[in-house]
Design an enzyme around this catalytic site. Structure first.
Site, PDB file in Angstrom:
ATOM      1  N   ASP A  25     126.642 -17.646  -8.798  1.00 30.28           N
ATOM      2  CA  ASP A  25     125.580 -17.131  -8.426  1.00 30.28           C
ATOM      3  C   ASP A  25     124.491 -16.306  -7.255  1.00 30.28           C
ATOM      4  OD1 ASP A  25     123.322 -17.243  -6.272  1.00 30.28           O
ATOM      5  OD2 ASP A  25     124.261 -18.859  -4.700  1.00 30.28           O
ATOM      6  N   LYS A  85     118.646  -7.911  -4.871  1.00 26.74           N
ATOM      7  CA  LYS A  85     117.664  -8.543  -5.484  1.00 26.74           C
ATOM      8  C   LYS A  85     116.430  -8.467  -5.427  1.00 26.74           C
ATOM      9  CE  LYS A  85     118.521 -14.205  -6.711  1.00 26.74           C
ATOM     10  NZ  LYS A  85     119.651 -15.045  -6.022  1.00 26.74           N
ATOM     11  N   GLU A 182     118.240 -22.179  -9.198  1.00 33.41           N
ATOM     12  CA  GLU A 182     118.825 -22.546  -7.834  1.00 33.41           C
ATOM     13  C   GLU A 182     118.959 -24.082  -7.398  1.00 33.41           C
ATOM     14  OE1 GLU A 182     118.361 -19.005  -5.775  1.00 33.41           O
ATOM     15  OE2 GLU A 182     119.412 -17.645  -6.502  1.00 33.41           O
ATOM     16  N   ASP A 204     115.597 -24.256  -0.542  1.00 34.09           N
ATOM     17  CA  ASP A 204     115.952 -22.957  -0.589  1.00 34.09           C
ATOM     18  C   ASP A 204     115.688 -22.173  -0.316  1.00 34.09           C
ATOM     19  OD1 ASP A 204     118.306 -21.717  -1.367  1.00 34.09           O
ATOM     20  OD2 ASP A 204     117.839 -21.755  -4.164  1.00 34.09           O
TER      21      ASP A 204
END
Lengths: 618, 175
Positions: A25, A85, A182, A204
């Protein structure tokens, strides 16, 4: 489940041999690596027992990743990259709050770069350093080189962001079995854990991205019905709100980079504290000598972040609608991502769906655990009855620019992948011999409102009157959600053909040269590593082919079989040596030489799947 | 793989307009369980490429057969009767007049933010569409009257679009 009673073509691992596969992850704030051990998915910890690795890299002489880098954050903000990210596959103009970031940005084509004490770094390189740290942790913990990894990406990541992630993995020397969304990873961990059936939503909210996915779980199939989100909305934005609130309350003058970072850290701590407490005291002595002492209550915190929470509900409504469902059709809402710990987020989700969300899996770990389960399956470590199927979708429509700056959608969002679609276009001028194809991604009508993925030119169109040429453009999206485009002019006798694989910031050549550079720096080590990778890959291919021969040699003539065996022997011969190129060539030959065989086996497999269900029985 | 194989043959289903959608879904999943790229993640490149092609094909076939409108268009195409939805826009006058009236009613209800009326229109349109599909079943499966079926397909494209727009209006008013 009855699906796997006859041997599967892909199932080739001998039962005793366990392949080292992990799920990663790669988060905005924290990253994790997990694996399946004795049938259980577990997160792997560092030598101090910590499973979370802060997604922070510090560049100054040596490269530090994780906690060590995080410790440098306030002292050396410019060379300490956090939340990288957010920069993946993004240009400078796409990034929010640039002004409050302490970095020295370098605008580059396609993707922004950062100037550090160790030279200019692309977000892909920074991510590769994080992945490298996780790889080292996994290999130390599992005691061997990894066969393959599954890396998770936000479901709402576009093609540029996905490609950048895959490039980072390649740069870190990882064999990517799959890029996995994800929320889908979380659904796997949750669904398999609870043997759930029905329609679920996965909400999420991570450090920097928000995803909502609607999935149908039934009889071992995880089918994503729709997905939506915002790839620039997450827990970081809540920190930012608190940060701005503090500045306002304490009436602070413009801050230095170090003070900004210091205050942001305090803002984040206050946010986390408020999860379990009614109010948070924020006291900081700044480098400027100013003293901050303010009190943030949950009520104020809810108020200043209200529209951020609301911003997550719009994509939620859209995803439900795309799935043709209403909130009451949802059997459970799985909460993922550390930011879902905030009470106001929990309340808003409970209110919208009219039910309490599910929080029984650690929201920080569930994505990595799901990825590990998928990696284990994809690497071929299948146990009996351990067979389930994942059907995912693309999050954003893919299209082409047409006359007047308009977008012609070729593959609509929420199409199940892999997907392909062809569309025909024609010339608009007499004698036109070339055509520019501009590939875009997004939902808006105007090209300028969508993300530009690639531009390429199709040449060699035979001159004809306007409208007579027939140019067939084919979009193919693979199981990683990555697009390749192919254009062909197909009037009688004339064909032109071009293929693009959009790549952002980094071309294949750049990646190769970066890899070479790293080889030169640590040449022996890196060389051995690359050789070992080729050998592992060769071993995998050999096992697959040998297993295919054991099961289905009957599909080959004696001559064909001898030819395949010949190629197998050739690969076996070179793979024990240290000539990497020879291994690559022999693998290539074996791959090509078994193409026809693979086709026959696939046909047979599908026929078996449908066997016994004759038209008359249906 | 035989890419010339039609979508019905891929799932071993009879070439009819009426399809048991639960059975179609079951067969689709069964095929995907065999051909999906995830089943070949550790295989050679040849297998991987084939898996992608097969899986893509199965997705396309399922998408086509699942939607009654796409299915009808596909059956017409298989029978060599292209409904020419892009070129042939000729419609019976009374149908066009009716459509205009519908559209006006939707705009009126949307501008008045009349959710009850929009709901009512949505319900009525669904009923009308359902009647049209019954007629399509007759034309395709019972009478093999492809010209009539092509006319119905062209009308249904209008009606499905309108239904979608009523949904959009409901969403806009609701928000």
């Amino acid at each position: 489940m009855a699906l796997l009673q006859i041997a599967e073509p892909g199932e080739s691992a001998a039962p005793h041999e366990h392949r080292l596969a992990v799920g990663i992850d790669l988060g905005t704030t924290n990253s994790l690596v997990a694996t399946v051990r004795s049938g259980m998915a577990v997160a792997l910890s560092d030598d101090q027992g910590r499973s979370l690795l802060p997604s922070v890299v510090h560049y100054d002489g040596a490269v530090e990743v994780g906690f060590a880098a995080q410790a440098r954050q306030s002292l050396d903000p410019r060379n300490t990259i956090v939340s990288v990210k957010r920069f993946m596959g993004r240009g400078l103009k796409d990034i929010a709050h640039v002004e409050s970031m302490p970095y020295d940005f370098v605008e580059a084509e396609g993707m922004v770069k950062l100037r550090t004490a160790q030279g200019i770094k692309s977000p892909v390189e920074v991510s590769a350093d994080i992945l490298g740290a996780l790889r080292d942790r996994a290999e130390a913990s599992l005691g061997g080189q990894l066969t393959g990894v599954v890396i998770t990406v936000p479901a709402y990541f576009d093609d540029a962001q996905r490609q950048a992630t895959k490039d980072a993995a390649r740069l870190a020397g990882l064999n990517v079995l799959r890029l996995l969304n994800e929320p889908t990873a979380a659904a796997i961990a949750y669904g398999l854990d609870n043997a759930s059936e029905g329609i679920f939503a996965v909400y999420d909210l991570g450090g920097g991205t928000f995803d909502i996915s609607i999935l149908k779980l039934s009889k071992g199939v995880f089918q994503v019905l729709a997905t939506g989100g915002d790839s620039a909305l997450g827990g970081d934005d809540f920190d930012q709100r608190v940060f701005c609130w503090i500045i306002e309350q304490a009436k602070l003058a413009p801050l230095s980079a170090r003070d900004s970072r210091l205050l942001l850290t305090h803002a984040r701590e206050a946010k986390e504290y408020l999860t379990a407490h009614g109010e948070a005291e924020i006291t900081v002595r700044l480098g400027s000598g100013e003293y901050v002492d303010v009190k943030l209550t949950t009520a104020i915190f809810s108020e200043i972040t209200k529209n951020l929470v609301q911003k997550t509900l719009a994509p939620t409504r859209k995803a439900l609608r795309d799935a043709g469902l209403a909130a009451e059709d949802i059997k459970g809402v799985v909460m993922v991502g550390g930011a879902t710990r905030m009470p106001q987020v929990q309340r808003a989700v409970a209110e919208y769906f009219g039910r309490d969300p599910l929080n029984n899996l650690d929201p920080d770990k569930v994505v990595a655990l799901g990825a590990a389960i998928q990696a284990n399956l994809l690497a071929g470590n299948r146990a009996a009855g351990d067979d389930w199927l994942l059907l995912d979708v693309i999050p954003l429509s893919l299209g082409l620019e047409t006359m007047g700056g308009l977008v012609e959608k070729v593959i609509p969002r929420n199409s199940t992948i892999p997907a392909a679609r062809a569309q025909e276009f024609t010339t608009f001028k007499d004698g036109q011999t070339a055509m520019v194809l501009h590939v875009v991604q997004g939902e808006r009508e105007l090209v300028s409102d969508c993300r530009s993925l690639a531009r390429f030119e199709l040449r060699g169109i035979p001159p004809m009157v306007a409208g007579a040429a027939r140019i067939r453009v084919t979009f193919q999206v693979d199981a990683d959600g990555l697009l390749s485009v192919n254009a062909r002019e197909q009037t009688t006798g004339h064909e032109a053909h071009v293929e693009v694989k959009p790549s952002y910031g980094l071309s294949d050549d750049e990646i190769t040269s970066m890899l070479k550079d790293s080889f030169n720096h640590a040449s022996d080590d890196a060389f051995r590593r690359a050789l070992r990778e080729a050998q592992i890959e060769a071993q995998r291919l050999l096992e697959a082919v040998q297993s295919a021969l054991r099961e289905d040699a009957a599909l080959l003539s004696t001559l064909e079989k001898a030819h395949v065996e010949n190629l197998v022997a050739r690969l076996q011969g070179v793979m024990i040596g240290d000539d990497r190129r020879a291994i690559d060539n022999a693998m290539d030959a074996l791959n090509k030489g078994t193409g026809e065989f693979a086709g026959r086996r696939m046909n047979q497999s599908v026929q078996r799947a449908l066997a016994g269900k004759k038209v008359s029985d249906i | 793989m035989d890419f010339g194989q039609d979508h019905y043959a891929l799932f071993g289903l009879p070439r009819r307009f009426v399809v048991d959608t639960a059975e179609l879904e079951r067969l689709y999943r069964e095929v995907q369980a065999r051909v999906h790229p995830d089943k070949f993640a550790d295989a050679g490149d040849a297998d991987k490429r084939l898996a992608m092609q097969w899986s893509t094909h199965a997705n396309e076939a399922y998408l086509t057969l699942k939607s009654p409108l796409k299915r009808a268009q596909y059956l017409l195409q298989l029978a060599g009767h292209d409904p020419q939805v892009e070129h042939n826009t000729a419609m019976p006058t009374d149908f066009l007049v009716e459509q205009m009236e519908w559209r006006e009613a939707v705009i009126e209800a949307r501008d008045a933010a009349d959710v009850a009326e929009l709901d009512h229109l949505h319900h009525r349109m669904r009923k009308e569409i359902s009647t049209q599909y019954d007629a399509l079943h007759q034309a395709l499966d019972e009478r093999a009257d492809y010209a009539a079926a092509a006319d119905l397909v062209r009308q249904l494209m209008f009606q499905e679009k309108l239904l979608h727009e009523i949904g959009d209006a409901l969403e806009a008013v609701d928000a």
